[in-house]
Design a protein around this motif. Structure first.
Motif, short mmCIF file in Angstrom:
data_model
loop_
_atom_site.label_atom_id
_atom_site.label_comp_id
_atom_site.label_asym_id
_atom_site.label_seq_id
_atom_site.Cartn_x
_atom_site.Cartn_y
_atom_site.Cartn_z
N UNK A 37 30.75 88.74 34.94
CA UNK A 37 30.50 90.13 35.27
C UNK A 37 31.16 91.03 34.23
N UNK A 38 30.86 92.31 34.31
CA UNK A 38 31.43 93.27 33.36
C UNK A 38 32.94 93.39 33.53
N UNK A 90 28.17 87.81 25.39
CA UNK A 90 29.08 88.37 24.39
C UNK A 90 29.04 87.51 23.15
N UNK A 91 28.93 88.14 21.99
CA UNK A 91 29.08 87.44 20.72
C UNK A 91 30.24 88.08 19.98
N UNK A 92 31.00 87.28 19.29
CA UNK A 92 32.12 87.76 18.48
C UNK A 92 31.64 87.80 17.04
N UNK A 93 31.84 88.94 16.40
CA UNK A 93 31.35 89.11 15.03
C UNK A 93 32.50 89.35 14.06
N UNK A 94 32.31 88.85 12.85
CA UNK A 94 33.19 89.17 11.73
C UNK A 94 32.29 89.79 10.68
N UNK A 146 28.21 93.04 23.26
CA UNK A 146 27.87 92.48 24.57
C UNK A 146 26.65 93.18 25.13
N UNK A 147 25.97 92.49 26.06
CA UNK A 147 24.78 93.03 26.71
C UNK A 147 24.60 92.35 28.05
#
Length: 150
Positions: free
Chosen positions: A113-114, A89-93, A79-80
């Motif tokens: 928000x955070x 947010x990106x979800x990675x595998x 996330x950034x």
């Protein structure tokens, strides 16, 4: 007296599986990585440093003896913060970004928000545990396998 207590239990002939299916292994792997991101996001929100450690076996060059050493584990953030104050947010595998949008080619999740980040990560973890992401995870796993030449 002991037989009355045991009589209230339900006995079956079920056997424990010797190994998990590849789908369950992938689900568990993704869930572990999401847990790391939740811990990282929580630590950043509280102003702490998240520094997990792992055990590494090191061989001494002179004597050849092996010993276990605790080293810092590198966790890359998924996330950034964006320019407009939101969180992406990106979800990675593995190294592959999962496209959870259903084939719409929009792999980034926008969070207001955070404080909402942890809730969003928990929601994605619940979806992975329920099997909703199995097709996406399998596709990413196949891409990773092809990259290694298997």
């Amino acid at each position: 007296m002991a037989t009355n207590t045991l009589a209230s239990l339900k006995f079956t002939t079920a056997k424990k599986p010797t190994q998990l299916s590849p789908v369950h292994i992938r689900r568990n792997k993704l869930a572990e990585r999401i847990d790391e991101q939740i811990a990282l996001a929580t630590a950043l929100a509280e102003g702490r440093i998240y520094a997990p450690s792992k055990t590494k076996v090191v061989t001494d060059a002179d004597s050849g003896e092996k010993s276990s050493v605790q080293t810092a584990k590198r966790v890359k953030t998924w996330f950034w913060n964006t320019a407009d104050g939101k969180v992406s947010l990106t979800i990675k595998y593995g190294s592959k970004i999962l496209d959870l949008s259903g084939g719409k080619n929009r792999p980034t999740i926008e969070v207001a928000s955070a404080s909402e980040l942890v809730k969003t990560l928990e929601l994605v973890k619940a979806a992975a545990g329920a099997g909703e992401l199995d097709d996406v995870i399998t596709a990413a796993s196949d891409k990773l396998r092809k990259a290694f030449g298997k």
